[in-house]
Design a protein around this motif. Sequence first.
Motif, mmCIF file in Angstrom:
data_model
loop_
_atom_site.group_PDB
_atom_site.id
_atom_site.type_symbol
_atom_site.label_atom_id
_atom_site.label_comp_id
_atom_site.label_asym_id
_atom_site.label_seq_id
_atom_site.Cartn_x
_atom_site.Cartn_y
_atom_site.Cartn_z
ATOM 1 N N VAL A 352 0.025 12.278 -7.905
ATOM 2 C CA VAL A 352 1.469 12.142 -7.764
ATOM 3 C C VAL A 352 2.148 12.085 -9.122
ATOM 4 N N MET A 391 3.669 4.920 -10.675
ATOM 5 C CA MET A 391 3.618 5.725 -9.448
ATOM 6 C C MET A 391 4.920 5.564 -8.663
ATOM 7 N N VAL A 395 7.653 8.439 -7.871
ATOM 8 C CA VAL A 395 7.999 8.823 -6.501
ATOM 9 C C VAL A 395 9.490 8.623 -6.233
ATOM 10 N N ARG A 399 11.097 14.511 -8.386
ATOM 11 C CA ARG A 399 10.856 15.274 -7.172
ATOM 12 C C ARG A 399 9.427 15.757 -7.108
ATOM 13 N N ASN A 400 8.884 16.163 -8.225
ATOM 14 C CA ASN A 400 7.503 16.649 -8.177
ATOM 15 C C ASN A 400 6.736 16.249 -9.427
ATOM 16 N N GLY A 401 6.699 14.962 -9.672
ATOM 17 C CA GLY A 401 5.860 14.455 -10.746
ATOM 18 C C GLY A 401 6.370 14.812 -12.134
ATOM 19 N N ASN B 91 11.944 15.849 0.844
ATOM 20 C CA ASN B 91 10.527 15.511 0.905
ATOM 21 C C ASN B 91 10.277 14.030 1.148
ATOM 22 N N ARG B 95 7.043 11.292 0.163
ATOM 23 C CA ARG B 95 7.377 10.385 -0.930
ATOM 24 C C ARG B 95 7.428 8.941 -0.445
ATOM 25 N N ILE B 98 3.915 7.685 -0.196
ATOM 26 C CA ILE B 98 3.326 7.364 -1.494
ATOM 27 C C ILE B 98 3.991 6.127 -2.090
ATOM 28 N N ALA B 99 5.312 5.990 -1.867
ATOM 29 C CA ALA B 99 6.003 4.811 -2.398
ATOM 30 C C ALA B 99 5.454 3.541 -1.767
#
Lengths: 551, 293
Positions: A352, A391, A395, A399-401, B91, B95, B98-99
């Motif tokens: 992630v 992390m 998140v 949006r995408n790391g 998304n 997300r 994962i959060a």
Amino acid sequence: MTELSQAQRTWRNPLFAWDSAQEVEQLPTASYVSHQEIWERTRSSRTELFKVGRLRYYHKWAGHGQSTWRRSRYWPTRRRVLRIRGEYNDKSLRREKTIVDKRPIWWVVGLMVLALVPLITPERLENTLLTAGVTFGIYAAINLCWMLVIGTASIFSLATYAIVGTAAFMTAYASTMFGLPWWLLPPLGAIIGLIFGGIIALPATRLDGFYYALLTLGLNELCRVYFVTSKEFGSATGGLYGAATYLPQDWSSTGQLQLAYYACFTLMLLALLLYRFINGRQLGRILRIAPEKREAFAEATGVDFRQARVRVFLISSVGLGFIGGFYSANYGGVAFSIFSFDTVLLGLAMLVIGGIGRAEGAVVGTLIVVFFDKVLITLGPIRLIIIGLIMLFVVLYLRNGLFGIKQQFRTWRDKKKSERRSTRAEKGGEMLPEEATEARNPDDVYRRRYDKMQREFLKKLVTPEVINEHRRAPQGQHSESLERLLIYFRNQPQPDKYAISALQSTNGYRIVALSGHRGVAPRVVEDKIYRSPVEAYHGVFLRRVQDLLES
Amino acid sequence: MDVWFVVSNTILLACIYGTLAIGVSITWSSLGLLNLAYGFIFAFAGYGAWLFAQHVSAWGPAVLASGVLAGALGGLFVCALAFIPIHDKPNFTIRGLIATLAINLIGTQSLLWWFGPRSKSLPEIFGTWKLSLPGMTLTADKAGNVITSVVMLLLVLRWMRSSRGGLEIRAMMMNPHAASIVGIGVRRTSFYVMAITGALAGLAAVLLSQTYYISPFGGLTPMIKAVSIALCGGLGSVQGAIIAAIVLGLNEALTTVAIGGRYVLITQFLMIILILLVRPRGIAGILDRAREA
């Protein structure tokens, strides 16, 4: 403006002398307005200057016309080493080369740094860094295979470490019980991975998205409980050790570490190659047409995405099994911690943080997490809290790391730009500076500017007298102001230009707007039906005047 | 085989699993959030109850109530951190997942850091009496567990059926878009939902601590069981979750008696995989009407 319209003039009709029956002799009209005055006023710059432009900087390398077609390629293929665009500079008329995609350069530099790490680490950090490096190599390889499953095949599987762990335990068991040599462990692991992957790929064809994620999470826990409780796999010792290892026992510990480091580095390179060959070739391309929620389209075009997904899943399972076998050959065994929930969590954190769907994301994310987890080991539980916070931050805000930051920033900047632009835009106005930088033909910019000045001038000519004059006689000789307005209106381009259509049925006239395209019928502008052509002409005139005043 | 033992164990396990699974199920169907911070809420509630018992009072009902309150608080915390900031972002489903996992990592490690790895035990909430019936004995904690969780579940379900807030939650479960159009605030409802599901987790934490202990990572196994039961019953369906809880509770009790406690998880997962292969959206889930993220 006010003083101009107040001072009225009369207009004497020159046609009156010939046809006094139809024409009037004189009419009140607006007084003469000097367009020079308007021109001067418009030319004096009151415009606020904005910083605009969206040029991206690319270094321009010199190129020679003779070497236009000389390109370096990877040997057996036609693939080019770097994507280079060649062009001629419009101004200097020189040949230029632009490197469009610089990622291969970054990869080479990064991998070279990683390869040189054992040679440049200071003596007292060597042990920590190289141990972390070994972990990094293995985990990066695992994450690359996992990225194939999550990113390329978009199967949200959390059973990756279950496959690796099972392969590692089985091979370690085989090695301790049957005395297999170390070089047999990875291939054996690959076979185990294939079988295990085949079993868990079964539900993947039926379940989708989160249902599968939760199921695989449970599967991981199942493996943990099974291996922890079974006596054969060393439930008493916290792991299974004593497998054959490729590290020669008579080497010094530093030498062993360095060998292990390079072996794991090679493993990572192999995983990168696998990623490249799956994601960048046929399977990856098939799957790129079938992203999540758009499978129906892919299916309709004849793409068998299910089979492709299962194939990617199986291939990466083989890879994971291989890594599992290597794992036990590297450490001489395996501990139960590979199945723990925290391992899965940390692995997911690595993906992630880097950004899902990119090889560089997997590698850099692994580097960051392994750095915190293994190098700063003295921090205790805080280091895991830090990883969790990173992390969470990634998140919540990205949006995408990390590797999506560039794209996200550009999107955000474009959004802000267009918001700001929309506060300044006006109908029929000049081109905004941002638009002007993108206009293909600079003439358009000046045409729009001239048009705007012309409108500013013409707006001042619209007075009740002029409108009255037009109502009286839409056609024929007119005063200067009306004539200027009409010439401007008549010279407008065809699209959306007003016209009159004669209605056969009711014997009336209606205003329509031309489409400007051959074969596309004009659209009806209003419902009102005029009795005579003169009224209709005046209706069109009024609409055009209104449009002019609105702009 | 002792039939009474199997039956009583089935009921006990079904009650606790049901409490957990209904929480997961409601959160998913109303908010679209798969709350994998459930393990953290569980442990947080346990530690809350333990602190209360240590420093304020060790009276059973008060400890129980403090655990439930701590669970609700944990739920609110997760909601504010993982749902509110990203629920309208692209998304979200992945997300959010994962959060909540990140919150789980941070939370459990913080608990480990603060309280240390040694597990804590709560006082006996329901006393130590025993009731002998023909063929079986009812111990205090078993009877108390069953009664408390059934009462709590009935209260929650009753509240969901008959109150304004419950109506809002049910509307969100049916159609989140339409609910927001008719003026049901997504954020406000999310706080209700997370508080209630957190309270259910807190209750389960206190009840389970009668048998097990409270430790930073003690919430993991209950969470995984809860998630898999909710999955098996069909995410979003309360009846499905209850049926799945009973089926899996029966399975667990039978496995314990017939083959041994070691194999519980294995038979359980084989069962879940079988059920999911037959019905991919769970027992009560209908393929088309399930919530699509």
